[in-house]
Design a protein around this motif. Sequence first.
Motif, PDB file in Angstrom:
ATOM      1  N   GLY A  80       6.128  10.849  -2.756  1.00  9.36           N
ATOM      2  CA  GLY A  80       5.285  11.156  -3.901  1.00  9.36           C
ATOM      3  C   GLY A  80       4.273  10.055  -4.142  1.00  9.36           C
ATOM      4  O   GLY A  80       4.101   9.153  -3.317  1.00  9.36           O
ATOM      5  N   HIS A  81       3.620  10.118  -5.278  1.00 14.17           N
ATOM      6  CA  HIS A  81       2.592   9.126  -5.606  1.00 14.17           C
ATOM      7  C   HIS A  81       3.192   7.724  -5.520  1.00 14.17           C
ATOM      8  O   HIS A  81       4.301   7.493  -6.010  1.00 14.17           O
ATOM      9  CB  HIS A  81       2.043   9.382  -7.013  1.00 14.17           C
ATOM     10  CG  HIS A  81       0.867   8.530  -7.340  1.00 14.17           C
ATOM     11  ND1 HIS A  81       0.979   7.207  -7.676  1.00 14.17           N
ATOM     12  CD2 HIS A  81      -0.456   8.821  -7.352  1.00 14.17           C
ATOM     13  CE1 HIS A  81      -0.229   6.707  -7.890  1.00 14.17           C
ATOM     14  NE2 HIS A  81      -1.120   7.672  -7.705  1.00 14.17           N
ATOM     15  N   PRO A  82       2.482   6.771  -4.914  1.00  9.63           N
ATOM     16  CA  PRO A  82       3.052   5.427  -4.736  1.00  9.63           C
ATOM     17  C   PRO A  82       3.463   4.717  -6.028  1.00  9.63           C
ATOM     18  O   PRO A  82       4.482   4.048  -6.045  1.00  9.63           O
ATOM     19  CB  PRO A  82       1.941   4.649  -4.033  1.00  9.63           C
ATOM     20  CG  PRO A  82       1.125   5.676  -3.357  1.00  9.63           C
ATOM     21  CD  PRO A  82       1.200   6.894  -4.225  1.00  9.63           C
ATOM     22  N   MET A  83       2.708   4.846  -7.097  1.00  8.73           N
ATOM     23  CA  MET A  83       3.022   4.150  -8.352  1.00  8.73           C
ATOM     24  C   MET A  83       3.528   2.739  -8.041  1.00  8.73           C
ATOM     25  O   MET A  83       4.612   2.331  -8.480  1.00  8.73           O
ATOM     26  CB  MET A  83       4.061   4.924  -9.162  1.00  8.73           C
ATOM     27  CG  MET A  83       3.626   6.314  -9.569  1.00  8.73           C
ATOM     28  SD  MET A  83       4.861   7.202 -10.535  1.00  8.73           S
ATOM     29  CE  MET A  83       6.125   7.500  -9.311  1.00  8.73           C
ATOM     30  N   LEU A  84       2.749   2.000  -7.272  1.00 12.71           N
ATOM     31  CA  LEU A  84       3.214   0.715  -6.757  1.00 12.71           C
ATOM     32  C   LEU A  84       3.673  -0.257  -7.834  1.00 12.71           C
ATOM     33  O   LEU A  84       4.734  -0.871  -7.705  1.00 12.71           O
ATOM     34  CB  LEU A  84       2.108   0.059  -5.926  1.00 12.71           C
ATOM     35  CG  LEU A  84       1.834   0.716  -4.590  1.00 12.71           C
ATOM     36  CD1 LEU A  84       0.727  -0.043  -3.867  1.00 12.71           C
ATOM     37  CD2 LEU A  84       3.068   0.773  -3.737  1.00 12.71           C
ATOM     38  N   ARG A  85       2.879  -0.427  -8.853  1.00 10.44           N
ATOM     39  CA  ARG A  85       3.265  -1.390  -9.885  1.00 10.44           C
ATOM     40  C   ARG A  85       4.598  -0.988 -10.516  1.00 10.44           C
ATOM     41  O   ARG A  85       5.487  -1.811 -10.690  1.00 10.44           O
ATOM     42  CB  ARG A  85       2.173  -1.517 -10.936  1.00 10.44           C
ATOM     43  CG  ARG A  85       2.463  -2.600 -11.946  1.00 10.44           C
ATOM     44  CD  ARG A  85       1.233  -2.919 -12.777  1.00 10.44           C
ATOM     45  NE  ARG A  85       1.562  -3.683 -13.949  1.00 10.44           N
ATOM     46  CZ  ARG A  85       1.733  -4.988 -13.970  1.00 10.44           C
ATOM     47  NH1 ARG A  85       1.581  -5.693 -12.875  1.00 10.44           N
ATOM     48  NH2 ARG A  85       2.035  -5.610 -15.085  1.00 10.44           N
ATOM     49  N   ARG A  86       4.749   0.277 -10.822  1.00  8.73           N
ATOM     50  CA  ARG A  86       5.985   0.755 -11.433  1.00  8.73           C
ATOM     51  C   ARG A  86       7.173   0.557 -10.495  1.00  8.73           C
ATOM     52  O   ARG A  86       8.258   0.147 -10.918  1.00  8.73           O
ATOM     53  CB  ARG A  86       5.824   2.223 -11.807  1.00  8.73           C
ATOM     54  CG  ARG A  86       6.985   2.768 -12.572  1.00  8.73           C
ATOM     55  CD  ARG A  86       6.602   4.077 -13.202  1.00  8.73           C
ATOM     56  NE  ARG A  86       7.784   4.917 -13.299  1.00  8.73           N
ATOM     57  CZ  ARG A  86       7.757   6.212 -13.376  1.00  8.73           C
ATOM     58  NH1 ARG A  86       6.616   6.858 -13.363  1.00  8.73           N
ATOM     59  NH2 ARG A  86       8.861   6.897 -13.470  1.00  8.73           N
ATOM     60  N   ARG A  87       6.984   0.852  -9.226  1.00  6.35           N
ATOM     61  CA  ARG A  87       8.082   0.704  -8.262  1.00  6.35           C
ATOM     62  C   ARG A  87       8.472  -0.762  -8.055  1.00  6.35           C
ATOM     63  O   ARG A  87       9.584  -1.055  -7.614  1.00  6.35           O
ATOM     64  CB  ARG A  87       7.706   1.328  -6.920  1.00  6.35           C
ATOM     65  CG  ARG A  87       7.628   2.849  -6.964  1.00  6.35           C
ATOM     66  CD  ARG A  87       7.327   3.412  -5.590  1.00  6.35           C
ATOM     67  NE  ARG A  87       6.870   4.778  -5.626  1.00  6.35           N
ATOM     68  CZ  ARG A  87       7.648   5.849  -5.438  1.00  6.35           C
ATOM     69  NH1 ARG A  87       8.923   5.695  -5.204  1.00  6.35           N
ATOM     70  NH2 ARG A  87       7.124   7.061  -5.483  1.00  6.35           N
ATOM     71  N   HIS A  88       7.538  -1.675  -8.354  1.00  2.03           N
ATOM     72  CA  HIS A  88       7.823  -3.099  -8.170  1.00  2.03           C
ATOM     73  C   HIS A  88       8.278  -3.791  -9.457  1.00  2.03           C
ATOM     74  O   HIS A  88       8.603  -4.981  -9.428  1.00  2.03           O
ATOM     75  CB  HIS A  88       6.588  -3.806  -7.600  1.00  2.03           C
ATOM     76  CG  HIS A  88       6.360  -3.504  -6.157  1.00  2.03           C
ATOM     77  ND1 HIS A  88       5.764  -2.342  -5.730  1.00  2.03           N
ATOM     78  CD2 HIS A  88       6.659  -4.201  -5.038  1.00  2.03           C
ATOM     79  CE1 HIS A  88       5.707  -2.338  -4.410  1.00  2.03           C
ATOM     80  NE2 HIS A  88       6.242  -3.440  -3.966  1.00  2.03           N
ATOM     81  N   LEU A  89       8.324  -3.079 -10.568  1.00  2.18           N
ATOM     82  CA  LEU A  89       8.723  -3.700 -11.836  1.00  2.18           C
ATOM     83  C   LEU A  89      10.121  -4.319 -11.814  1.00  2.18           C
ATOM     84  O   LEU A  89      10.339  -5.336 -12.476  1.00  2.18           O
ATOM     85  CB  LEU A  89       8.593  -2.708 -12.996  1.00  2.18           C
ATOM     86  CG  LEU A  89       7.176  -2.514 -13.513  1.00  2.18           C
ATOM     87  CD1 LEU A  89       7.149  -1.426 -14.587  1.00  2.18           C
ATOM     88  CD2 LEU A  89       6.568  -3.804 -14.028  1.00  2.18           C
ATOM     89  N   PRO A  90      11.082  -3.776 -11.067  1.00  2.08           N
ATOM     90  CA  PRO A  90      12.402  -4.426 -11.045  1.00  2.08           C
ATOM     91  C   PRO A  90      12.389  -5.828 -10.412  1.00  2.08           C
ATOM     92  O   PRO A  90      13.362  -6.563 -10.531  1.00  2.08           O
ATOM     93  CB  PRO A  90      13.259  -3.481 -10.201  1.00  2.08           C
ATOM     94  CG  PRO A  90      12.548  -2.173 -10.230  1.00  2.08           C
ATOM     95  CD  PRO A  90      11.096  -2.504 -10.361  1.00  2.08           C
ATOM     96  N   PHE A  91      11.303  -6.185  -9.766  1.00  2.31           N
ATOM     97  CA  PHE A  91      11.213  -7.469  -9.081  1.00  2.31           C
ATOM     98  C   PHE A  91      10.253  -8.391  -9.828  1.00  2.31           C
ATOM     99  O   PHE A  91       9.167  -7.977 -10.221  1.00  2.31           O
ATOM    100  CB  PHE A  91      10.718  -7.270  -7.643  1.00  2.31           C
ATOM    101  CG  PHE A  91      11.490  -6.211  -6.908  1.00  2.31           C
ATOM    102  CD1 PHE A  91      12.778  -6.450  -6.465  1.00  2.31           C
ATOM    103  CD2 PHE A  91      10.939  -4.961  -6.695  1.00  2.31           C
ATOM    104  CE1 PHE A  91      13.502  -5.459  -5.812  1.00  2.31           C
ATOM    105  CE2 PHE A  91      11.639  -3.966  -6.040  1.00  2.31           C
ATOM    106  CZ  PHE A  91      12.935  -4.217  -5.599  1.00  2.31           C
ATOM    107  N   ALA A  92      10.677  -9.635 -10.011  1.00  2.00           N
ATOM    108  CA  ALA A  92       9.816 -10.615 -10.683  1.00  2.00           C
ATOM    109  C   ALA A  92       8.712 -11.034  -9.724  1.00  2.00           C
ATOM    110  O   ALA A  92       8.973 -11.669  -8.701  1.00  2.00           O
ATOM    111  CB  ALA A  92      10.644 -11.819 -11.119  1.00  2.00           C
ATOM    112  N   ILE A  93       7.485 -10.654 -10.054  1.00  2.00           N
ATOM    113  CA  ILE A  93       6.337 -10.986  -9.208  1.00  2.00           C
ATOM    114  C   ILE A  93       5.331 -11.770 -10.043  1.00  2.00           C
ATOM    115  O   ILE A  93       4.692 -11.218 -10.942  1.00  2.00           O
ATOM    116  CB  ILE A  93       5.691  -9.719  -8.611  1.00  2.00           C
ATOM    117  CG1 ILE A  93       6.719  -8.930  -7.799  1.00  2.00           C
ATOM    118  CG2 ILE A  93       4.486 -10.105  -7.748  1.00  2.00           C
ATOM    119  CD1 ILE A  93       6.236  -7.564  -7.344  1.00  2.00           C
TER     120      ILE A  93
END
Length: 138
Positions: A80-93
């Motif tokens: 589905g849609h990448p939603m990259l920022r949302r998918r990376h929220l569990p990780f401290a970046i």
Amino acid sequence: MSSHNASPAAAPQATPYERIGGAPAVRQLVKRFYELMDEMPEVWETRRIHPKDLSGSEEKLFKFLSGWLGGPQLYVAEYGHPMLRRRHLPFAISTRERDQWLMCMHQALEEQDMDPELHAAIRAAIDGLADHMRNQAE
């Protein structure tokens, strides 16, 4: 016989995906990126937020970059849609992790054989994408 001089339709411009060399070149880029992540001690903070086995991450990044560069939308078709920022929220970046990720990606891009103009355009776009992933206050 008509003297009408119709201009030929403009040829479609090649996508960055085609210009970089298609699937084999994108696979090579992603493979090298993750090799660098394993080889460079200075990117440890970023490496440790990835799984021990990078093969799944490598496959996902390949699929994402394929579509992002204008090739087949492999990632979207599967996840589905990448939603990259949302998918990376569990990780401290933070800026540190972003810069470490970019260190590997910049080096992998440098090692690719591509037109300098294309390289600069991809690098600028990747830099913006990586910056968008930051989710920690400095």
